[in-house]
Motif scaffolding. Structure first.
Motif, mmCIF file in Angstrom:
data_model
loop_
_atom_site.group_PDB
_atom_site.id
_atom_site.type_symbol
_atom_site.label_atom_id
_atom_site.label_comp_id
_atom_site.label_asym_id
_atom_site.label_seq_id
_atom_site.Cartn_x
_atom_site.Cartn_y
_atom_site.Cartn_z
ATOM 1 N N GLU A 32 0.841 -1.189 0.000
ATOM 2 C CA GLU A 32 0.000 0.000 0.000
ATOM 3 C C GLU A 32 0.884 1.250 0.000
ATOM 4 O OE1 GLU A 32 -2.600 -0.291 3.378
ATOM 5 O OE2 GLU A 32 -3.066 -2.404 2.994
ATOM 6 N N PHE A 33 0.500 2.257 -0.796
ATOM 7 C CA PHE A 33 1.304 3.460 -0.937
ATOM 8 C C PHE A 33 0.400 4.690 -0.973
ATOM 9 C CE2 PHE A 33 3.152 -0.083 -3.242
ATOM 10 C CZ PHE A 33 4.455 -0.140 -2.756
ATOM 11 N N ASN A 34 0.700 5.685 -0.139
ATOM 12 C CA ASN A 34 -0.048 6.930 -0.297
ATOM 13 C C ASN A 34 0.581 7.750 -1.420
ATOM 14 O OD1 ASN A 34 2.170 8.252 0.840
ATOM 15 N ND2 ASN A 34 1.106 8.872 2.708
ATOM 16 N N CYS A 35 0.000 8.894 -1.737
ATOM 17 C CA CYS A 35 0.378 9.610 -2.956
ATOM 18 C C CYS A 35 1.749 10.278 -2.886
ATOM 19 C CB CYS A 35 -0.702 10.629 -3.316
ATOM 20 S SG CYS A 35 -1.040 11.851 -2.033
ATOM 21 N N ILE A 36 2.403 10.291 -1.714
ATOM 22 C CA ILE A 36 3.780 10.787 -1.631
ATOM 23 C C ILE A 36 4.767 9.632 -1.435
ATOM 24 C CG2 ILE A 36 3.155 13.104 -0.849
ATOM 25 C CD1 ILE A 36 3.890 12.181 2.020
ATOM 26 N N GLY A 37 4.272 8.395 -1.547
ATOM 27 C CA GLY A 37 5.154 7.244 -1.549
ATOM 28 C C GLY A 37 5.398 6.591 -0.206
ATOM 29 N N THR A 38 4.717 7.008 0.848
ATOM 30 C CA THR A 38 4.828 6.297 2.125
ATOM 31 C C THR A 38 4.224 4.907 1.947
ATOM 32 O OG1 THR A 38 4.558 8.385 3.301
ATOM 33 C CG2 THR A 38 4.326 6.381 4.592
ATOM 34 N N GLU A 81 12.882 -0.416 2.752
ATOM 35 C CA GLU A 81 13.658 0.712 2.246
ATOM 36 C C GLU A 81 14.212 0.430 0.856
ATOM 37 O OE1 GLU A 81 14.148 3.851 3.392
ATOM 38 O OE2 GLU A 81 12.533 3.248 4.760
ATOM 39 N N LYS A 82 14.256 -0.852 0.480
ATOM 40 C CA LYS A 82 14.781 -1.228 -0.828
ATOM 41 C C LYS A 82 13.782 -0.949 -1.953
ATOM 42 C CE LYS A 82 17.667 -4.864 1.213
ATOM 43 N NZ LYS A 82 17.933 -6.326 1.269
ATOM 44 N N ILE A 83 12.533 -0.692 -1.592
ATOM 45 C CA ILE A 83 11.524 -0.341 -2.601
ATOM 46 C C ILE A 83 11.817 1.068 -3.110
ATOM 47 C CG2 ILE A 83 9.087 0.062 -3.071
ATOM 48 C CD1 ILE A 83 8.390 -1.934 -0.922
ATOM 49 N N ARG A 84 11.945 1.201 -4.419
ATOM 50 C CA ARG A 84 12.194 2.518 -5.013
ATOM 51 C C ARG A 84 10.872 3.137 -5.446
ATOM 52 N NH1 ARG A 84 16.443 1.575 -9.616
ATOM 53 N NH2 ARG A 84 15.428 -0.478 -9.797
ATOM 54 N N ILE A 85 10.683 4.409 -5.094
ATOM 55 C CA ILE A 85 9.409 5.088 -5.352
ATOM 56 C C ILE A 85 9.676 6.519 -5.813
ATOM 57 C CG2 ILE A 85 7.192 5.810 -4.382
ATOM 58 C CD1 ILE A 85 7.567 3.722 -2.197
ATOM 59 N N ARG A 86 8.898 6.952 -6.789
ATOM 60 C CA ARG A 86 8.931 8.353 -7.197
ATOM 61 C C ARG A 86 7.502 8.847 -7.381
ATOM 62 N NH1 ARG A 86 10.509 9.459 -13.025
ATOM 63 N NH2 ARG A 86 8.252 9.197 -13.216
ATOM 64 N N SER A 87 7.139 9.910 -6.662
ATOM 65 C CA SER A 87 5.811 10.506 -6.779
ATOM 66 C C SER A 87 5.907 11.855 -7.481
ATOM 67 C CB SER A 87 5.187 10.700 -5.397
ATOM 68 O OG SER A 87 4.003 11.476 -5.497
ATOM 69 N N SER A 88 4.956 12.121 -8.342
ATOM 70 C CA SER A 88 4.911 13.423 -9.012
ATOM 71 C C SER A 88 4.549 14.540 -8.042
ATOM 72 C CB SER A 88 3.895 13.380 -10.160
ATOM 73 O OG SER A 88 2.591 13.108 -9.664
ATOM 74 N N LEU A 89 4.084 14.173 -6.839
ATOM 75 C CA LEU A 89 3.712 15.159 -5.821
ATOM 76 C C LEU A 89 4.853 15.430 -4.838
ATOM 77 C CD1 LEU A 89 0.101 13.910 -4.981
ATOM 78 C CD2 LEU A 89 0.736 15.850 -6.431
ATOM 79 N N GLY A 90 5.985 14.755 -5.011
ATOM 80 C CA GLY A 90 7.089 14.925 -4.087
ATOM 81 C C GLY A 90 6.961 14.030 -2.869
ATOM 82 N N LYS A 91 7.764 14.314 -1.846
ATOM 83 C CA LYS A 91 7.830 13.461 -0.659
ATOM 84 C C LYS A 91 7.244 14.109 0.601
ATOM 85 C CE LYS A 91 12.121 11.235 -2.201
ATOM 86 N NZ LYS A 91 13.554 10.959 -1.840
ATOM 87 N N HIS A 92 6.916 15.371 0.540
ATOM 88 C CA HIS A 92 6.518 16.084 1.755
ATOM 89 C C HIS A 92 5.014 15.940 2.028
ATOM 90 C CE1 HIS A 92 10.489 17.781 1.918
ATOM 91 N NE2 HIS A 92 10.366 18.259 0.682
ATOM 92 N N PRO A 93 4.643 15.715 3.289
ATOM 93 C CA PRO A 93 3.216 15.548 3.639
ATOM 94 C C PRO A 93 2.443 16.848 3.494
ATOM 95 C CG PRO A 93 4.544 15.670 5.615
ATOM 96 C CD PRO A 93 5.515 15.620 4.474
ATOM 97 N N PHE A 94 1.130 16.723 3.337
ATOM 98 C CA PHE A 94 0.279 17.915 3.240
ATOM 99 C C PHE A 94 -1.146 17.566 3.655
ATOM 100 C CE2 PHE A 94 0.661 15.985 -1.024
ATOM 101 C CZ PHE A 94 -0.662 15.721 -1.335
ATOM 102 N N GLN A 95 -1.861 18.592 4.099
ATOM 103 C CA GLN A 95 -3.271 18.454 4.436
ATOM 104 C C GLN A 95 -4.082 18.273 3.149
ATOM 105 O OE1 GLN A 95 -4.620 18.310 7.489
ATOM 106 N NE2 GLN A 95 -2.726 18.749 8.634
ATOM 107 N N GLU A 96 -5.338 17.923 3.310
ATOM 108 C CA GLU A 96 -6.174 17.688 2.133
ATOM 109 C C GLU A 96 -6.257 18.933 1.250
ATOM 110 O OE1 GLU A 96 -10.075 15.200 1.714
ATOM 111 O OE2 GLU A 96 -10.657 17.266 2.199
ATOM 112 N N ARG A 97 -6.156 18.698 -0.037
ATOM 113 C CA ARG A 97 -6.277 19.751 -1.030
ATOM 114 C C ARG A 97 -7.504 19.504 -1.896
ATOM 115 N NH1 ARG A 97 0.027 19.535 -3.170
ATOM 116 N NH2 ARG A 97 1.030 20.198 -1.200
ATOM 117 N N LYS A 98 -8.284 20.545 -2.101
ATOM 118 C CA LYS A 98 -9.516 20.449 -2.884
ATOM 119 C C LYS A 98 -9.252 20.890 -4.315
ATOM 120 C CE LYS A 98 -14.288 22.156 -2.984
ATOM 121 N NZ LYS A 98 -15.275 23.053 -2.318
#
Length: 266
Positions: A152-158, A179-196
């Protein structure tokens, strides 16, 4: 038209099942099954088996020296997109647009998700945390028709990865291994509150064979497995639960290996 076809198929299946009980010895048993509804449940189960999806997971040809981004381009060149668009539960009727690709390199499974949705959220940063609450994509796979891994992966790759036979019988995979899983998100790695608003994002993932710690795997080549692919967002303003293969349960539940589709690795 689809409804009529379903009725015709059901009648056909009923005829097949009735033919099994034509002798006098089984007449009473058949009548009892029809009266109890069990007879028609058996017919419906046969119909559901016909709906299980199948997929060939292509072996991707790529040089080991390729960068992660370049390898992602090879995945796009050599595979096709699949939809995650099955709305299994009518009380959760929001359907974002979700597609994915999958391929393998004998030692890694490559996934790429493409998502367009009205609300995005990314609060979880801890490995094996509650990523399902965020904008989340998931990949469940069974190698033995009994146990299965949930990636399972959230949109920043956690990431959250566990193993077991059901929802309650799960063992989290060691975060150091993940940690060996490689991930790249178009949204970056930083968390954020819900965006509408209408948001589009992509997630590229490479899962090494070493993450399948409870299985004696040496290669993905010629592997036969069962799996399902999901999109959810439990704590977003529009909760949703989409799948690649249909799930027949009363309430949302992705931990249903009986409804996994079939994967055949080249």
């Amino acid at each position: 038209m689809k409804k009529n076809n379903r009725i015709i198929l059901l009648i056909f299946l009923v005829g097949i099942l009735l033919s099994r009980f034509v002798d006098e010895e089984n007449t009473f048993e058949t009548t009892s099954k029809i009266q109890s509804g069990l007879f028609f449940k058996e017919a419906n189960n046969v119909m559901l088996q016909d709906k299980i999806k199948n997929m060939v997971v292509k072996r991707i040809v790529m040089n080991e020296n390729l960068s992660f981004n370049e390898a992602g381009f090879r995945l796009e060149e050599q595979t096709r997109k699949h939809l995650i668009d099955v709305m299994n539960w009518k009380s959760f009727d929001y359907v974002p647009k979700v597609e994915f690709r999958i391929g393998h390199t004998s030692k890694e499974i490559w996934l790429k998700y493409y998502v367009s949705e009205k609300y995005i959220r990314a609060l979880e940063q801890k490995t094996n945390g509650d990523v399902y609450k965020d904008s989340c994509v998931e990949f469940f796979i069974s190698l033995d028709d009994n146990h299965y891994y949930n990636f399972e992966f959230n949109c920043i790759g956690t990431k959250h990865v566990a193993y077991g036979t059901g929802r309650k019988e799960r063992i989290n995979v060691d975060p150091d291994i993940l940690e060996k899983i490689r991930i790249r998100s178009s949204l970056g790695k930083h968390p954020f509150q819900e965006r509408k608003g209408q948001h589009e994002w992509e997630l590229l993932i490479a899962i090494p064979i070493s993450c399948f710690v409870h299985s004696e795997l040496k290669t993905f080549r010629k592997l036969k497995a069962t799996a399902n692919f999901y999109k959810c967002g439990d704590h977003t303003s529009l909760p949703h639960y989409l799948s690649w293969n249909t799930i027949h349960t009363g309430q949302p539940d992705f931990h249903q290996p009986d409804f996994f589709g079939s994967l055949y690795f080249e």
